[in-house]
Write a protein that holds these residues in place. Sequence first.
Motif: not given
Length: 219
Positions: A200-217
């Motif tokens: 999960l955490e790796m996935w959230q980090d990748m989404i953050s990288d793509i979107s340039d925004s926080d993805a912890t939600s």
Amino acid sequence: MKWVDIKNPDITRILNEYSDWFFDESDHTELIKIADREERHQGMTLEEACGEEYLAEIVEKDGKHIGFPEKTRSTDICNNDNVPSVHKEKRLALGWDLCAFLGARNQAVNVFYPENGFMGWHNNWNAHGYNILLSYSKEGNGFFRYRDLVTKEIVTMKDKAGWSCKVGYFGRGREPDKVFYHCAGSYEPRISLGFIVPHLEMWQDMISDISDSDATSFQ
């Protein structure tokens, strides 16, 4: 599945370089020939493979369904031995660039859909995990379709023109409440890139990288 905006300029550059080459410079003849082989789609059309009747057939199979698409008119550039070498080389370079930037271990999917191409209903229970799907078509005349886990309603996510990103979770057989039935099709040539992420955490980090925004939600 959720949409994610692609806002990172480095990701945008990497993706655009690939799609510009793919659609403006490369030859799709052999890719279309591979997609058109009868044993892969067995004469099924896009509307049939992505329709409710075929969905019911796949759901009824339950554990007998293999997980990957059983009916498809598409070409897996990652894993088909007959794909021209130039496409393999470009795919490897793209995968290397994306994985290096996103911190992913590998790119699981690089699929070409010819006009009226499709992946019929399936659930990927044998390739479970958090996923990121990046898709491109010039006009946005394609779609991703899924059966809602709770309501069982069929939801269609229409492509956007250019690159778009969707993220979600595909459950495994021992997670019956998370087994995710889905399909995809396109009325114009389309490419789709996919990553399966185990944590999960790796996935959230990748989404953050793509979107340039926080993805912890994201869950």
